[in-house]
Scaffold this active site. Structure first.
Site, short mmCIF file in Angstrom:
data_model
loop_
_atom_site.label_atom_id
_atom_site.label_comp_id
_atom_site.label_asym_id
_atom_site.label_seq_id
_atom_site.Cartn_x
_atom_site.Cartn_y
_atom_site.Cartn_z
N TYR A 192 -4.18 1.84 -1.76
CA TYR A 192 -4.45 1.45 -0.37
C TYR A 192 -5.81 0.78 -0.25
CZ TYR A 192 -6.83 1.88 4.04
OH TYR A 192 -7.61 1.61 5.13
N THR A 216 -12.27 -1.14 5.35
CA THR A 216 -12.64 0.26 5.12
C THR A 216 -13.91 0.33 4.30
OG1 THR A 216 -11.99 2.34 4.04
CG2 THR A 216 -11.08 0.33 3.14
N LYS A 258 -7.54 -3.41 0.98
CA LYS A 258 -8.63 -3.84 1.84
C LYS A 258 -9.69 -4.63 1.07
CE LYS A 258 -6.99 -2.21 5.66
NZ LYS A 258 -6.57 -3.14 6.74
#
Length: 389
Positions: A184, A147, A188
């Protein structure tokens, strides 16, 4: 030969699998455990677009697109035994890893969700790259959608790869520091570090595709049959800001911009996201990089207020009166941040932008107009507090 698409039941994974299968005779194997459907139901939301069962989807792919090379395997990638069997049986030449719990707000609900998100996302990636090493598959091209959120919001232009650091007159390229803003996004950041290590230790060719905010409802393939549609989330937890704004317009509410709303965010259409992943999955081994390559999967940065104004203008074409209204910003953020992000390598993959934000918005509202009853029935899932009675 085979290509694996993990998260093959998801918003990006499903249309990516269709695109790849349409361009190769290889067996394209979708892997999923249907967790996304469960997470959305857990927060009391739903996909605006009715999602068919995987069997119905595969049948439609063969009947409408002539794709007989798609298969599906249900399983949990956090279970090492499942990953070992998957790799042993299918020996993929490429893996497109789109499976993850993708919601920052979901990961922030409480410690249980934060722990779940970090375990789910990082364990799956570790199992896959270690599985490739342990099963002698280190020539497999591993493509993961991480991301652009790993970058945070720096004031300098974001590179497509590492950063240059200078100390005491010496310069070197270093990994971009993890500046993630949620539990979250931090998964990544950790994945990016683990992928770098897997490339260094195992020699696996890795493409770290840092995905921007993705908008849209359709790709070339999904337009062919209603059974091929991908999911469309519009709630606070799983719907991105542009999708929530579109839902507000359909439900008859103004579009809520906090503060000036001039801060820019990276965006890409679903069509352009799918195309880049397909290009990487189908790349000839002689043409793909053997090292770790970072791609910023973004076509442009758009300010929140520009996005809202565009949705408002397009909504009028559908007879929705969706004015843009500014409210006091409850968040501590720079409302004028002019994000700049490099994307030369990603644009070289897709050639040119296939769908701009305006046409993507037109697709979104065309779709949502068909499911207006669903939007209004779940309006409590996306309305910001400033609009609540």
């Amino acid at each position: 030969m085979s290509i694996l698409v993990t998260g093959g039941d998801g918003y990006i994974g499903w249309p990516t699998a269709l695109r790849i299968a349409d361009r190769t005779d290889d067996r394209v194997i979708l892997v999923d455990n249907f967790a996304r459907r469960g997470w959305v139901e857990e927060v009391g939301a739903t996909s605006a677009v009715p999602i068919m069962s995987i069997d119905q989807r595969l049948a439609a792919a063969e009947e409408s697109l002539g794709l007989s090379n798609l298969s599906f395997i249900e399983g949990d990638l956090t279970e090492k035994s499942f990953v070992d069997e998957l790799l042993t049986v299918h020996e993929p030449r490429a893996i497109v890893h789109t499976a993850a719990q993708p919601s920052a707000p979901y990961s922030q609900i409480n410690g249980e969700r934060a722990n779940y998100t970090q375990h789910n996302n990082m364990q799956a990636t570790r199992n896959l790259v270690w599985g490739l090493e342990e099963h002698g598959l280190t020539d497999t091209h591993f493509i993961e959608t991480t991301t652009t959120g790993v970058y945070g919001a720096p004031t300098f232009p974001i590179p497509e790869g590492g950063a240059t650091m200078e100390n005491q007159g010496e310069r070197d390229e270093v990994p971009f520091p993890a500046m993630a803003g949620s539990w979250y996004h931090l998964t990544k950041s950790h994945d990016a570090a683990n992928l770098r290590l897997a490339n260094k230790q195992f020699g696996i060719p890795i493409s770290d595709v840092r995905t921007a905010i993705t908008y849209g409802t359709e790709t070339e393939e999904t337009r062919e049959d209603n059974r091929l549609k991908t999911r469309f989330d519009f709630d606070y937890y799983f719907g991105v800001v542009s999708h929530r704004f579109a839902a507000q317009a359909v439900a008859g509410y103004p579009l809520t911009v906090y503060g000036k709303g001039e801060q820019r965010k990276p965006f890409i259409s679903l069509e352009d996201a799918v195309e880049g992943l397909a290009q990487l999955a189908l790349a000839d081994p002689d043409d793909r990089p053997d090292d770790l390559t970072v791609y910023n999967q973004v076509t442009r940065a758009i300010s929140i207020v520009e996005m809202a104004n565009t949705i408002s203008d397009v909504a009028q074409e559908f007879d929705y009166d969706a004015a843009v209204k500014h409210f006091e910003n409850p968040r501590d953020e720079d409302e004028t941040h002019k994000m700049e992000i490099e994307n030369e390598k990603y644009m070289a993959l897709i050639g040119e932008q296939a769908q701009d934000f305006e046409s993507g918005t037109r697709d979104i509202l065309t779709t949502l107009a068909r499911y207006e009853d669903t939007i209004t029935a779940y309006e409590d899932r996306f309305l910001p507090s400033v609009l609540e009675d």
